[in-house]
Structure formats: structure tokens, C-alpha cells
Design a protein around this motif. Structure first.
Motif, PDB file in Angstrom:
ATOM      1  N   ILE A  19     -36.139  44.168 132.338  1.00 53.89           N
ATOM      2  CA  ILE A  19     -35.819  43.369 130.859  1.00 53.89           C
ATOM      3  C   ILE A  19     -36.930  42.292 130.833  1.00 53.89           C
ATOM      4  CG2 ILE A  19     -33.304  43.747 130.727  1.00 53.89           C
ATOM      5  CD1 ILE A  19     -32.795  40.955 131.907  1.00 53.89           C
ATOM      6  N   ALA A  37     -30.478  48.492 134.656  1.00 51.50           N
ATOM      7  CA  ALA A  37     -29.811  49.337 135.705  1.00 51.50           C
ATOM      8  C   ALA A  37     -29.847  50.823 135.524  1.00 51.50           C
ATOM      9  CB  ALA A  37     -28.325  48.800 135.808  1.00 51.50           C
ATOM     10  N   SER A  62     -29.252  33.271 130.687  1.00 52.82           N
ATOM     11  CA  SER A  62     -29.381  34.286 129.385  1.00 52.82           C
ATOM     12  C   SER A  62     -30.085  33.771 128.386  1.00 52.82           C
ATOM     13  CB  SER A  62     -28.255  34.926 129.113  1.00 52.82           C
ATOM     14  OG  SER A  62     -28.156  35.738 127.936  1.00 52.82           O
ATOM     15  N   GLY A  88     -25.315  46.272 135.916  1.00 51.04           N
ATOM     16  CA  GLY A  88     -26.081  45.145 134.979  1.00 51.04           C
ATOM     17  C   GLY A  88     -24.842  44.217 134.544  1.00 51.04           C
ATOM     18  N   THR A  89     -24.101  44.573 133.633  1.00 51.96           N
ATOM     19  CA  THR A  89     -22.786  43.715 133.231  1.00 51.96           C
ATOM     20  C   THR A  89     -22.094  43.330 134.427  1.00 51.96           C
ATOM     21  OG1 THR A  89     -21.675  45.680 133.001  1.00 51.96           O
ATOM     22  CG2 THR A  89     -22.457  44.616 131.034  1.00 51.96           C
ATOM     23  N   THR A 140     -28.028  40.253 127.123  1.00 49.96           N
ATOM     24  CA  THR A 140     -28.525  40.010 128.557  1.00 49.96           C
ATOM     25  C   THR A 140     -27.620  40.371 129.507  1.00 49.96           C
ATOM     26  OG1 THR A 140     -29.551  38.199 127.504  1.00 49.96           O
ATOM     27  CG2 THR A 140     -29.991  38.658 129.896  1.00 49.96           C
ATOM     28  N   HIS A 141     -26.833  41.624 129.420  1.00 55.83           N
ATOM     29  CA  HIS A 141     -25.967  42.130 130.302  1.00 55.83           C
ATOM     30  C   HIS A 141     -26.853  42.756 131.242  1.00 55.83           C
ATOM     31  CE1 HIS A 141     -22.145  41.782 128.481  1.00 55.83           C
ATOM     32  NE2 HIS A 141     -22.341  42.351 127.520  1.00 55.83           N
ATOM     33  N   ALA A 142     -28.326  43.490 131.000  1.00 50.72           N
ATOM     34  CA  ALA A 142     -29.092  44.147 131.729  1.00 50.72           C
ATOM     35  C   ALA A 142     -28.577  45.266 132.316  1.00 50.72           C
ATOM     36  CB  ALA A 142     -29.493  43.218 132.977  1.00 50.72           C
ATOM     37  N   GLU A 143     -27.855  45.779 131.706  1.00 51.14           N
ATOM     38  CA  GLU A 143     -27.129  47.177 132.069  1.00 51.14           C
ATOM     39  C   GLU A 143     -28.195  48.345 131.776  1.00 51.14           C
ATOM     40  OE1 GLU A 143     -24.065  47.323 133.012  1.00 51.14           O
ATOM     41  OE2 GLU A 143     -23.947  49.492 133.482  1.00 51.14           O
ATOM     42  N   SER A 161     -20.839  38.284 132.267  1.00 50.75           N
ATOM     43  CA  SER A 161     -21.501  38.773 130.780  1.00 50.75           C
ATOM     44  C   SER A 161     -20.531  39.453 129.987  1.00 50.75           C
ATOM     45  CB  SER A 161     -22.699  39.384 130.990  1.00 50.75           C
ATOM     46  OG  SER A 161     -22.326  40.896 131.470  1.00 50.75           O
TER      47      SER A 161
END
Lengths: 224, 263
Positions: free
Chosen positions: B236, B228, A181, A103-104, B222-225, A108
């Protein structure tokens, strides 16, 4: 708490993210305008100086715009620092690996650092150029500041060029994550168009990072 | 039937007596781990060994063990639920590991999730956020007719995607900011999409976000980790919908006081 919903908005996680997003997008717009103006360097000293002179002769309007820009910048910076400190606290004692690639991303994960580089950059940038050496020149019989000469002289020092390119890479990394973002924060995420926003975000980052870097290298190569 | 050989694994497990004590990783060796075992069964085997030796077994959360209750947690090799796509810890099987592997097992880490003991953390903060608005108000009595309110198929599908959240907290644990936006977004989004839930949507968004912020969760960057690692694959996009609902509510919602209006 209900009656003060708006009040709470500006203290909430989402409300403050909205402000960071809006101010960030405004700064993105400014950067694009700034880059377009800088391209006049290639058109030669007269074109660039005339453009700068036109902006300077806006007088009080310019001060108003500058004040607004400063406010936008301070809000963006202040809130981003505040939110980041809160986030560090929310993660607790055991900080995790930031850049996992799932994700990261590198972009970011480095937002606070690229942001700090940009803050230092902007201070030095204003000191060296806007408040740099003031050479007088005359274009079409009008006396004005020779900002072209100040700029070109600044970029004759390879250290300045390197620092400038480094900072602009940071600007690219920062906006590559930040631009898309911001849309997500403001609630604009839909499978139909979010991939396009992400693509635009990357293109924007390349144009900004690459464009400014190119100009600094071009100025160095061209010489005074 | 298992066709593969049983394995020997080296585990590094986080041991911590309670929230106020210091924790550390402790090395363990488990033998005879069948590749058909689930991850939790492998820890059961270890705990049996520890009990037989008179040692303190490893505390960990688990319940249904079929991937639906949201009770099992754990960071396996630094990833919530092991980081396998759409999989909870109880559904991670030992065939994914090789003989001699070293596996690091830690609790879900977030300030909002204090450690109870070892791998068990207190996730009641999630319940508190849910209690602040993650429900609809309905009159009790006879069950209403199933088809009295029609919902378009795509809307129902999207709401169901969000409703898949099991509240396990993997999003919070994997978020570098310790933010609870994904599970909260899933609930706000799910109910906002449906006619039964949209009635209370503004109040829900305001109350849930308010509670979330006060419980020490972080802010979304908003890493969106979370997306995942979510064992239910929640997107998200639901955070974005919550952001919209919240914005709308903050500027338009007005609750009438008792003294106002007719009556």
C-alpha cells in the motif's frame, strides 16, 4: 474537468480522505491538549479551576477556537459518514466478513461504530460538564466557576464512570487505526518511517484511552 | 508423480445465471481429485462430470494458468485467490486441501464487478481506469537505445514491484470498501517513479482517480486487506505515492488552453 482539478479534488475519493485525515489529526492534537489540561485535576481544585478560568477568560478568542474545533469535527464526521455509505454501496449486496486479521483489524473494521460512540459521548460530555451544574467558587480572591466540583460530582456515579471508560476505549481503538491511517492517506508511507508512525499511533491510543480512563476512575475513587 | 491419495471434496459453488438474477450456493461433490491438480483443474473435473450428466457447467474465468495473466479470480473460502501468499487461483494446488474438505467458491464481489455468470465477473472497470491514464505517450519508430535514460537501481526495483500488478482485481474483491486504490496506485506509482512516466504523472493521477471514482469503486480506509491478498505482493506504499501524486496534481496541474501561449 482539468480546469476544475481543485474543484474535483474536494469531491474525489482521495481529496476527501485527505480532509478526513487532516481533521482527524487536528482532533488528535486537541485530545492530547485536553488530556494534559485534565491532569490538573490531580493537582487539586484551585489549579484546575484556574486553568479552566484562564481558558474561559479568553473571551472571543475562545469562541473562535471553539467554532474552528466544531467545524473540524463536523467536516470529519460528515465526510466519514458520506465515505462510509459510499463504501457500503461499492461493496454491493454481499457484504463480506470485515475483521479478517490479515489486513483489516478489529480497530479498522470498527471505525464507524467507535466513531458513532464518540459522537454520542461528545454530546453527553458537553451537556454534563461544559454545560453542567455551574458552582461558583473563589480562588485568590477571583470569582470563577468551580468546574472541579462539577467534574468530581459527575464521576461519583459509577454508571458515568463506566460509560466514560467505555467511550475512552473506543477513542483509543479509533485513534489507534486513525492516527497512522491519516499519514497513509496523506501519502506519508515509507518503509523507513511508517512502522514508527504505526508504533506512535498505538502509543498515542494507549495514552489517550488510558489517560482519560485513569482520570475518571481516579475521580471516582477520590470522592468529593 | 503423486504419492498422496486422491481426494473427495465437497464444494459449495455460487451459481448465478446473469447479473439480474438471484444467485445461490449449490453443493457439489467431486471425486478422484489428485493433490497434484491445480484448483482450476479441479473445477475442470467437476465441469466434466456436470457436462456428462447434461447439467450446466460452472462458468469461471481463466486463461494462462501460470499465474501471470490476471484472468482467474474467485473467492475461495472467503479469500481472494484462496488467500495464499503471492498466489493466483490457478497456482493454488489441491495438495493444500484434505480429503473430505468443504470448499466455498464465490465470485469476486464488488459493485464495480457485476457478475456475468456464476464465478465469472465483468472486470472491465479496471480496463477503463487503465485507459484513463495507465500508459505513457511515446513516439513510435526505431526502438530507442536501452541505456539512453539511466534509472537508479533502487528506483527501477520499486517501479518493477508496482509493475508486477496483473490487474486481477483481488484487491477490489478483498477490500471491505470495494475500492480499486491498490491496482490504480500500482500503476500511478510505477509510472511516476520512472522518467518516461513522470512527464504525464499529474494528468494521469487526475484522470485515473476521476474515472475510478465514477465507476462505483469505494474509498480507501487503509484496512490493507488488498496488500494481504494481492497475488503479486504489492504494498500500500504505492497507494500513498498515488495520494501524493494526486495531491500535487490537484493543486498545481494546469493545462494550457489552445488560445494561450505562443504559436
Amino acid at each position: 474537468m482539468m480546469t476544475s482539478a481543485v474543484n474535483h479534488y474536494f469531491r474525489s475519493s482521495i481529496g476527501r480522505k485527505h480532509l478526513v485525515a487532516i481533521t482527524g489529526l487536528l482532533l488528535c492534537g486537541f485530545l492530547l491538549g485536553h488530556l494534559t489540561g485534565n491532569l490538573l485535576l490531580i493537582a487539586g481544585p484551585d489549579a484546575f479551576n484556574l486553568y479552566a478560568h484562564k481558558l474561559m477568560s479568553l473571551g472571543p478568542v475562545l469562541y473562535l477556537i471553539e467554532a474552528a474545533l466544531t467545524a473540524v469535527f463536523v467536516i470529519h464526521l460528515g465526510l466519514a459518514i458520506k465515505l462510509n455509505l459510499e463504501n457500503k454501496k461499492a461493496k454491493g449486496k454481499y457484504q463480506m466478513k470485515k475483521c479478517t486479521g490479515r489486513g483489516t483489524t478489529f480497530m479498522s473494521a470498527t471505525m464507524p461504530y467507535t466513531g458513532i460512540v464518540l459522537l454520542i459521548f461528545i454530546i453527553l460530555h458537553l451537556m454534563n460538564l461544559k454545560f453542567g451544574t455551574n458552582y461558583p467558587t473563589t480562588v485568590d480572591g477571583v470569582e470563577m466557576r468551580d468546574l472541579y466540583r462539577t467534574t468530581m460530582e459527575y464521576f461519583q456515579n459509577p454508571v458515568n464512570v463506566l460509560w466514560y471508560v467505555f467511550s475512552m476505549i473506543c477513542a483509543g481503538l479509533h485513534t489507534a487505526h486513525g492516527f497512522a491511517s491519516a499519514f497513509q492517506s496523506l501519502g506519508a508511507n515509507h518503509p523507513k518511517y511508517y512502522p514508527k508512525i504505526k508504533l506512535i499511533s498505538y502509543l498515542y491510543a494507549i495514552v489517550i484511552g488510558g489517560g482519560f480512563s485513569f482520570l475518571s476512575v481516579w475521580a471516582y475513587m477520590k470522592g468529593v | 508423480m503423486s504419492s498422496a491419495q486422491n481426494m473427495t471434496l465437497n464444494l459449495k459453488i455460487w451459481r448465478q445465471n446473469n447479473n439480474s438474477s438471484e444467485g445461490k450456493l449449490v453443493d457439489y461433490r467431486v471425486e478422484n481429485v489428485s493433490p497434484d491438480m491445480s484448483f482450476l483443474e479441479m473445477i475442470d473435473v467437476l465441469n466434466n462430470q456436470l457436462v456428462r450428466k447434461g447439467e450446466d457447467p460452472v462458468a469461471f474465468d481463466h486463461d494462462c494458468r501460470e499465474g501471470i495473466c490476471g484472468m482467474c479470480s474467485m473467492m475461495i473460502n472467503g479469500k481472494a485467490h484462496g488467500g495464499y501468499k503471492n498466489t493466483t487461483t490457478c497456482q493454488v494446488h489441491m495438495r493444500l486441501y484434505k480429503d473430505g474438505d468443504t470448499i466455498v467458491i464465490e465470485p469476486f464481489r464488488a459493485a464495480a464487478f457485476p457478475v456475468v455468470k456464476d464465478l465469472a465477473v465483468d472486470r472491465s472497470a479496471i480496463d477503463k481506469v487503465m485507459a484513463a491514464g495507465g500508459y505513457i505517450s511515446a513516439n513510435t519508430g526505431n526502438a530507442p537505445d536501452a541505456n539512453s535514460i539511466l534509472i537508479p537501481k533502487p528506483v527501477a526495483e520499486e517501479a518493477m514491484d508496482a509493475a508486477a500488478c496483473i490487474g486481477c482485481g483481488a484487491c477490489v474483491a478483498s477490500c471491505p470498501n470495494g475500492s480499486g486504490m491498490l491496482f490504480m496506485g500500482a500503476k500511478v506509482s510505477q509510472l511516476a517513479l520512472l522518467p518516461q512516466g513522470s512527464v504525464e504523472s499529474p494528468k494521469r493521477a487526475l484522470n485515473m482517480v476521476y474515472t475510478h471514482d465514477n465507476l462505483g469503486f469505494g474509498n480507501c480506509t487503509t484496512h490493507a486487506e488488498c496488500e494481504a491478498t494481492c497475488p503479486k505482493g504489492i504494498s500500500i506504499e504505492h497507494i500513498a505515492r498515488m495520494n501524493r501524486e494526486y495531491l500535487k496534481a490537484a493543486f498545481t496541474y494546469h493545462e494550457k488552453k489552445r488560445s494561450e501561449g505562443a504559436g
